[in-house]
Write an enzyme that holds these catalytic residues in place. Sequence first.
Site, PDB file in Angstrom:
ATOM      1  N   ARG A  14       0.967  -1.232   0.102  1.00  0.00           N
ATOM      2  CA  ARG A  14       0.202  -0.107   0.063  1.00  0.00           C
ATOM      3  C   ARG A  14       0.799   1.175   0.332  1.00  0.00           C
ATOM      4  NH1 ARG A  14      -3.210   0.256   5.148  1.00  0.00           N
ATOM      5  NH2 ARG A  14      -3.704   1.747   4.078  1.00  0.00           N
ATOM      6  N   LYS A  66      -1.173  -7.981  11.443  1.00  0.00           N
ATOM      7  CA  LYS A  66      -2.096  -7.420  12.323  1.00  0.00           C
ATOM      8  C   LYS A  66      -3.952  -7.747  10.458  1.00  0.00           C
ATOM      9  CE  LYS A  66      -2.796  -3.626  14.182  1.00  0.00           C
ATOM     10  NZ  LYS A  66      -3.394  -2.558  15.503  1.00  0.00           N
ATOM     11  N   ASP A  67      -3.338  -6.662   9.914  1.00  0.00           N
ATOM     12  CA  ASP A  67      -4.481  -6.188   8.660  1.00  0.00           C
ATOM     13  C   ASP A  67      -4.512  -7.219   7.685  1.00  0.00           C
ATOM     14  OD1 ASP A  67      -4.581  -4.031   9.198  1.00  0.00           O
ATOM     15  OD2 ASP A  67      -2.711  -3.358   8.188  1.00  0.00           O
ATOM     16  N   THR A  74     -10.256   5.924  18.464  1.00  0.00           N
ATOM     17  CA  THR A  74      -9.782   4.831  17.922  1.00  0.00           C
ATOM     18  C   THR A  74     -11.070   4.497  17.277  1.00  0.00           C
ATOM     19  OG1 THR A  74      -9.191   2.892  18.352  1.00  0.00           O
ATOM     20  CG2 THR A  74     -11.244   3.721  20.483  1.00  0.00           C
ATOM     21  N   LEU A 101     -12.546  -1.561  17.944  1.00  0.00           N
ATOM     22  CA  LEU A 101     -13.700  -2.262  18.923  1.00  0.00           C
ATOM     23  C   LEU A 101     -12.461  -2.575  19.826  1.00  0.00           C
ATOM     24  CD1 LEU A 101     -16.716  -3.585  15.788  1.00  0.00           C
ATOM     25  CD2 LEU A 101     -16.066  -0.935  17.090  1.00  0.00           C
ATOM     26  N   ARG A 102     -12.092  -3.484  19.633  1.00  0.00           N
ATOM     27  CA  ARG A 102     -10.909  -3.811  20.189  1.00  0.00           C
ATOM     28  C   ARG A 102     -11.214  -3.041  21.600  1.00  0.00           C
ATOM     29  NH1 ARG A 102      -6.024  -4.007  21.036  1.00  0.00           N
ATOM     30  NH2 ARG A 102      -5.364  -3.191  18.900  1.00  0.00           N
ATOM     31  N   ARG A 103     -10.212  -2.013  21.142  1.00  0.00           N
ATOM     32  CA  ARG A 103      -8.978  -0.839  21.951  1.00  0.00           C
ATOM     33  C   ARG A 103     -10.604   0.050  22.233  1.00  0.00           C
ATOM     34  NH1 ARG A 103      -5.001   1.719  17.204  1.00  0.00           N
ATOM     35  NH2 ARG A 103      -3.593  -0.581  17.681  1.00  0.00           N
ATOM     36  N   ARG A 131     -10.215   8.616  12.126  1.00  0.00           N
ATOM     37  CA  ARG A 131     -10.125   7.574  10.331  1.00  0.00           C
ATOM     38  C   ARG A 131      -8.704   8.556   9.350  1.00  0.00           C
ATOM     39  NH1 ARG A 131     -16.419   9.540   7.848  1.00  0.00           N
ATOM     40  NH2 ARG A 131     -17.643   9.008  10.173  1.00  0.00           N
ATOM     41  N   ARG A 136      -4.519  11.383  11.077  1.00  0.00           N
ATOM     42  CA  ARG A 136      -5.007  11.020  12.667  1.00  0.00           C
ATOM     43  C   ARG A 136      -3.760  11.694  13.429  1.00  0.00           C
ATOM     44  NH1 ARG A 136      -6.857   5.321  14.117  1.00  0.00           N
ATOM     45  NH2 ARG A 136      -7.990   4.449  11.997  1.00  0.00           N
ATOM     46  N   CYS A 139     -10.671  -8.387  12.676  1.00  0.00           N
ATOM     47  CA  CYS A 139     -10.904  -7.313  13.397  1.00  0.00           C
ATOM     48  C   CYS A 139     -11.600  -6.145  13.737  1.00  0.00           C
ATOM     49  CB  CYS A 139      -9.131  -6.583  12.386  1.00  0.00           C
ATOM     50  SG  CYS A 139     -10.477  -5.775  11.763  1.00  0.00           S
TER      51      CYS A 139
HETATM   52  C1  DPM Z   1      -6.745  -3.333  12.467  1.00  0.00           C
HETATM   53  C2  DPM Z   1      -6.524  -2.866  13.384  1.00  0.00           C
HETATM   54  C3  DPM Z   1      -6.594  -1.523  13.184  1.00  0.00           C
HETATM   55  C4  DPM Z   1      -5.388  -1.515  11.899  1.00  0.00           C
HETATM   56  C5  DPM Z   1      -7.881  -3.025  14.564  1.00  0.00           C
HETATM   57  C6  DPM Z   1      -7.582  -3.523  16.420  1.00  0.00           C
HETATM   58  C7  DPM Z   1      -6.706  -0.213  13.947  1.00  0.00           C
HETATM   59  C8  DPM Z   1      -8.057   0.291  13.950  1.00  0.00           C
HETATM   60  C9  DPM Z   1      -7.826   1.928  14.506  1.00  0.00           C
HETATM   61  C10 DPM Z   1      -6.938  -4.954  12.325  1.00  0.00           C
HETATM   62  N1  DPM Z   1      -5.540  -2.796  11.668  1.00  0.00           N
HETATM   63  O1  DPM Z   1      -5.549  -2.990  16.331  1.00  0.00           O
HETATM   64  O2  DPM Z   1      -8.150  -3.425  16.842  1.00  0.00           O
HETATM   65  O3  DPM Z   1      -7.059   2.117  15.144  1.00  0.00           O
HETATM   66  O4  DPM Z   1      -8.605   2.511  14.098  1.00  0.00           O
HETATM   67  C11 DPM Z   1      -3.134  -1.117  11.880  1.00  0.00           C
HETATM   68  C12 DPM Z   1      -2.194  -0.557  12.550  1.00  0.00           C
HETATM   69  C13 DPM Z   1      -1.255  -1.301  12.011  1.00  0.00           C
HETATM   70  C14 DPM Z   1      -1.426  -2.118  11.165  1.00  0.00           C
HETATM   71  C15 DPM Z   1      -2.138   0.617  13.261  1.00  0.00           C
HETATM   72  C16 DPM Z   1      -2.535   1.083  14.000  1.00  0.00           C
HETATM   73  C17 DPM Z   1       0.350  -0.484  12.782  1.00  0.00           C
HETATM   74  C18 DPM Z   1       1.479  -1.786  13.104  1.00  0.00           C
HETATM   75  C19 DPM Z   1       1.507  -3.015  13.378  1.00  0.00           C
HETATM   76  C20 DPM Z   1      -4.341  -0.867  11.814  1.00  0.00           C
HETATM   77  N2  DPM Z   1      -2.780  -2.290  11.498  1.00  0.00           N
HETATM   78  O5  DPM Z   1      -3.060  -0.204  14.778  1.00  0.00           O
HETATM   79  O6  DPM Z   1      -2.472   2.324  15.084  1.00  0.00           O
HETATM   80  O7  DPM Z   1       0.178  -3.491  14.404  1.00  0.00           O
HETATM   81  O8  DPM Z   1       2.084  -3.744  13.029  1.00  0.00           O
END
Ligand code: DPM
Length: 385
Positions: free
Chosen positions: A26, A98-99, A145, A148-150, A167, A173, A260
């Site tokens: 990306r 995690k994505d 944030t 939903l998990r956080r 968003r 952000r 997620c």
């Molecule tokens: C996923 C979530 C988020 C990302 C959901 C979660 C956060 C979304 C948000 C699955 N992917 O964590 O509960 O905060 O609105 C994402 C981030 C990273 C990877 C950014 C983040 C950072 C690098 C990493 C978005 N994906 O979570 O702040 O974790 O390796």
Amino acid sequence: MEPETVAKLENMSALTKRTKFRVGTRKSQLAMVQTKQVIALLQDLHPDFSFEIIGINTIGDDVLATALAKIGEKSLFTKELEIALQEGIVDFVVHSLKDLPSTLPPGLTIAAILQRENAQDAVVMRPDLSAKSLNDLPAESVIGTSSLRRAAQLKRLYPHLRFKDVRGNLNSRLRKLDEDREYDALILATAGLLRLGWHNRISIILPTNCLHAVGQGALGVEGRENDQQTLDLLRPLIDPPTMKCCVLERAFLKYLEGGCSVPCAISTELDCDQIAVQSGVYSLDGSQAVEDEMTVFLTSSGTSLSDSSKESGSEWVSVHPQSVDVNALRAAVQGGIQMGKMLERLGAKEILIEARRQAKIASNISATPRPNKPSEDDVTDTLFA
Ligand code: DPM
């Protein structure tokens, strides 16, 4: 020689001679940094190879500004990259693990999982505030944030705070936090902040009783199952301890049919062939929680995939088991499933069904028009960075 044989041989020699690789990613700053990090490691190992970065926009990127990213079709942020991979436009793709959904499209595999960065979430305060931790913030302070998990976990621990969607990618952000007065603090993954060099924006890392997302903090490199040369190229990047923990985490998520977009959380710590696991599932408002912990023993026998070549990647939650002790991976998968079953016995599935229902209602209320309408029964498995 038969023309077919000649063609085959030519093809093989072309393959063995391949020294140019195209790398899909990306285009966000974090995605680019992560991709360059992976390429730098490969370049060190192969100074004579060349790597071309192909930045690809996903549907998720296109709707970042207008739609709630947590609501959308499956693989919102990985689909276009995976099509490019399947079509051979790129040779591998670098993702935040995690994505990546726990099941990948046919023919694709996670060829390597790299050593994990800090997996915890962090608090980023608005710079003009003197508060350092969430406890220091006055009642009704607004925390940004879209996870939903956080939100669910933090609502339990800090009932005096309010939570609001935020968003955009990490850069936008932080800009919103600093320039608009909409939020008092954001919760973000420590790993992303560190990779972007924003150490000084971390006010505090959340305590370990705030569980992270499956795969958080680790990079996953996706390739084609049948592209042995690329799999070989990526193999040295594998960090076996991270791979074992993440396979366990992904098996847990898959068992609970998590994704997620629902509040599923976990933490894993590997110490001498044992993984200490903590996990939790939460209702969206945080009023309900099921949490439990266990120790998973990985009996290491030194077997490699070649000793049990019948096993395919799909058994390892789409992770290619190359060069990692297969018995340990098998135990990790079983451990993840067992952890999921323990939470299921405590009522996790009911909480998740209700959370999915509520998340969908919320999305229907708040979704602004978007180019690609999500399919009815899909909740996204991926979010953005
Ligand atoms: C996923 C979530 C988020 C990302 C959901 C979660 C956060 C979304 C948000 C699955 N992917 O964590 O509960 O905060 O609105 C994402 C981030 C990273 C990877 C950014 C983040 C950072 C690098 C990493 C978005 N994906 O979570 O702040 O974790 O390796």
